[in-house]
Write a protein that holds these residues in place. Structure first.
Motif, short mmCIF file in Angstrom:
data_model
loop_
_atom_site.label_atom_id
_atom_site.label_comp_id
_atom_site.label_asym_id
_atom_site.label_seq_id
_atom_site.Cartn_x
_atom_site.Cartn_y
_atom_site.Cartn_z
N LEU A 18 0.81 -1.20 -0.01
CA LEU A 18 0.15 0.07 -0.03
C LEU A 18 1.01 1.34 0.16
O LEU A 18 0.36 2.26 -0.55
N VAL A 19 2.09 1.13 0.92
CA VAL A 19 2.93 2.41 0.89
C VAL A 19 3.60 2.63 -0.74
O VAL A 19 3.68 3.72 -1.03
N ALA A 20 3.89 1.47 -1.36
CA ALA A 20 4.45 1.68 -2.54
C ALA A 20 3.65 1.86 -3.60
O ALA A 20 3.99 2.56 -4.74
N CYS A 21 2.49 1.24 -3.69
CA CYS A 21 1.58 1.01 -4.75
C CYS A 21 0.39 2.10 -4.67
O CYS A 21 -0.48 2.32 -5.63
N TRP A 23 -3.25 3.58 -2.22
CA TRP A 23 -4.43 3.01 -1.64
C TRP A 23 -5.39 2.28 -2.62
O TRP A 23 -5.80 3.29 -3.38
N PRO A 24 -5.63 1.24 -2.56
CA PRO A 24 -6.50 0.92 -3.67
C PRO A 24 -8.06 1.40 -3.74
O PRO A 24 -8.83 1.75 -2.71
N ARG A 25 -8.65 1.62 -4.77
CA ARG A 25 -10.10 2.31 -5.05
C ARG A 25 -10.88 1.38 -5.65
O ARG A 25 -11.95 1.63 -5.75
N CYS A 31 -7.39 -7.03 -4.78
CA CYS A 31 -6.94 -8.35 -5.28
C CYS A 31 -5.48 -8.26 -5.18
O CYS A 31 -4.78 -9.14 -4.80
N ALA A 32 -4.96 -7.32 -6.01
CA ALA A 32 -3.24 -7.15 -6.16
C ALA A 32 -2.75 -7.07 -4.87
O ALA A 32 -1.59 -7.54 -4.48
N ARG A 84 -3.34 8.27 1.65
CA ARG A 84 -4.42 7.83 0.76
C ARG A 84 -4.17 8.38 -0.56
O ARG A 84 -4.88 9.07 -1.23
N ARG A 85 -3.12 7.93 -1.01
CA ARG A 85 -2.47 8.04 -2.40
C ARG A 85 -3.21 7.22 -3.31
O ARG A 85 -2.96 6.03 -3.26
N SER A 86 -3.86 7.70 -4.23
CA SER A 86 -4.71 6.57 -4.90
C SER A 86 -3.78 5.77 -5.94
O SER A 86 -2.78 6.30 -6.48
N ALA A 87 -4.09 4.55 -5.82
CA ALA A 87 -3.39 3.86 -6.99
C ALA A 87 -3.56 3.94 -8.40
O ALA A 87 -4.63 4.10 -8.57
N VAL A 88 -2.43 4.17 -9.15
CA VAL A 88 -2.60 4.64 -10.58
C VAL A 88 -2.92 3.53 -11.20
O VAL A 88 -2.28 2.57 -11.50
#
Length: 357
Positions: A18-21, A23-25, A31-32, A84-88
């Protein structure tokens, strides 16, 4: 302790993910995170135990280190939530038709049935007593039984030494990462028994498929095509054999290779230095899983470096690389070529084939 042994690495891996990729939306991104986090956490545990042997005995690993691993995972998850940086991800696809939904349901049902069969095959019989035992499980069995991190050396050194604290095995020179991971789960159960760690292999199969689906969806692959890709990978006979006949390192090596390459594609296409760094770290860790991982590591690192070159430099590399390969092939065919390979010794290549000692 069994729950702590399973939960602590998973939560640690999810926190790192979560820190690297980000926060999933979306559900696919979760799943990833679930599959990739499980893989990352177990990789970290196996590597960390190699550096903490001075601080903790084998049977006390989960009891002493487990709470700290769990706390670190919670902390990383809280940091990811605060940022809460959204996963691109790529653009979403249009809704599926009823046929697409029905086909996805059928494929998932077939995979679920296959997973149930592999779970039985991996957990009901004892560990396969050949390579899975001789190459990977001898070291953790001795460590757990003696409750000491005794060293393992090759047979010649063991025979010539008078030290009673030295041990040997058929694969003493192989990395001990998988053995340390088996030891972690055995320490969590409190006994050296096959069921403590054979469950890892069907769980690994499931985590790999979850990560594959989420990462493909993040790259913009449609839901139906992503599920088809997951089904193709999950139904490969060789992959299923390694998941059902627990004890081998090949499936772990494949999983970390897939994870590293897909994370790199994410970073290359969608951006993200943290993801790129995580992908490179996964590729660099391949030789720690199995010696043959060094070959995959060099190939993937070369592909990564090639992708970063400007177009004109890539064209030159292809052109001059083709010339160099033709010259090398001719030289090998005529005169032969000795290649020192770490872990294998001197490999000799000539016109008649590849000669491995």
């Amino acid at each position: 302790m069994t729950a702590l042994a399973w939960l602590a690495p998973w939560l640690l891996g999810i926190g790192v993910w979560l820190v690297a990729c980000g926060w999933p939306r979306r559900r696919a991104a979760w799943c990833a995170a679930a599959g990739g986090g499980w893989l990352l956490g177990n990789l970290a545990i196996g590597l960390a135990l190699g550096g903490l042997q001075w601080a903790v005995s084998p049977q006390a690993t989960v009891r002493v280190i487990g709470p700290w691993v769990l706390a670190l995972g919670v902390l990383l998850t809280m940091l990811a939530w605060r940022w809460r940086r959204s996963a691109v991800t790529a653009c979403p696809e249009p809704p599926l038709t009823w046929f697409g939904r029905a086909l996805i349901g059928l494929l998932l049902m077939l995979l679920a049935l296959r997973w149930g069969w592999m779970w039985q095959q991996a957990t009901l019989p004892p560990l396969f007593p050949w390579d899975a035992w001789a190459a990977w499980s001898v070291k953790p069995a001795v460590w757990f039984s003696l409750d000491q991190w005794v060293p393992f050396v090759d047979a010649s050194q063991w025979l010539s030494s008078a030290d009673r604290g030295l041990y040997t095995s058929a694969a003493a020179g192989y990395p001990a990462w998988l053995g340390r991971l088996e030891l972690w789960y055995a320490a969590g159960m409190g006994c050296w028994c096959d069921l403590a760690y054979t469950r890892l292999w069907p769980a690994l199969w499931l985590a790999l498929l979850l990560a594959l689906y989420g990462l493909l969806r993040g790259l913009g692959v449609g839901r139906l095509i992503a599920v088809l890709a997951v089904y193709v990978l999950g139904s490969l006979p060789l992959l299923d054999v390694h998941a059902a006949m627990a004890g081998y390192a090949d499936l772990w090596l494949a999983a970390y290779l897939v994870l590293g390459v897909l994370l790199w594609l994410h970073a290359w296409r969608l951006g993200g230095r943290a993801r790129a760094a995580l992908a490179v770290l996964l590729v660099l860790a391949l030789p720690a899983v199995k010696l043959e991982g060094a070959v995959w590591m060099l190939l993937v690192l070369a592909a990564m470096a090639f992708a970063l070159l400007p177009l004109r430099w890539r064209q030159r590399v292809v052109r001059w690389g083709a010339v160099a390969m033709a010259v090398l092939w001719l030289a090998v065919f005529v005169a032969g070529l000795p290649l020192p390979v770490p872990g294998l010794g001197l490999v000799y290549v000539d016109g008649s084939g590849l000669h491995v000692p």
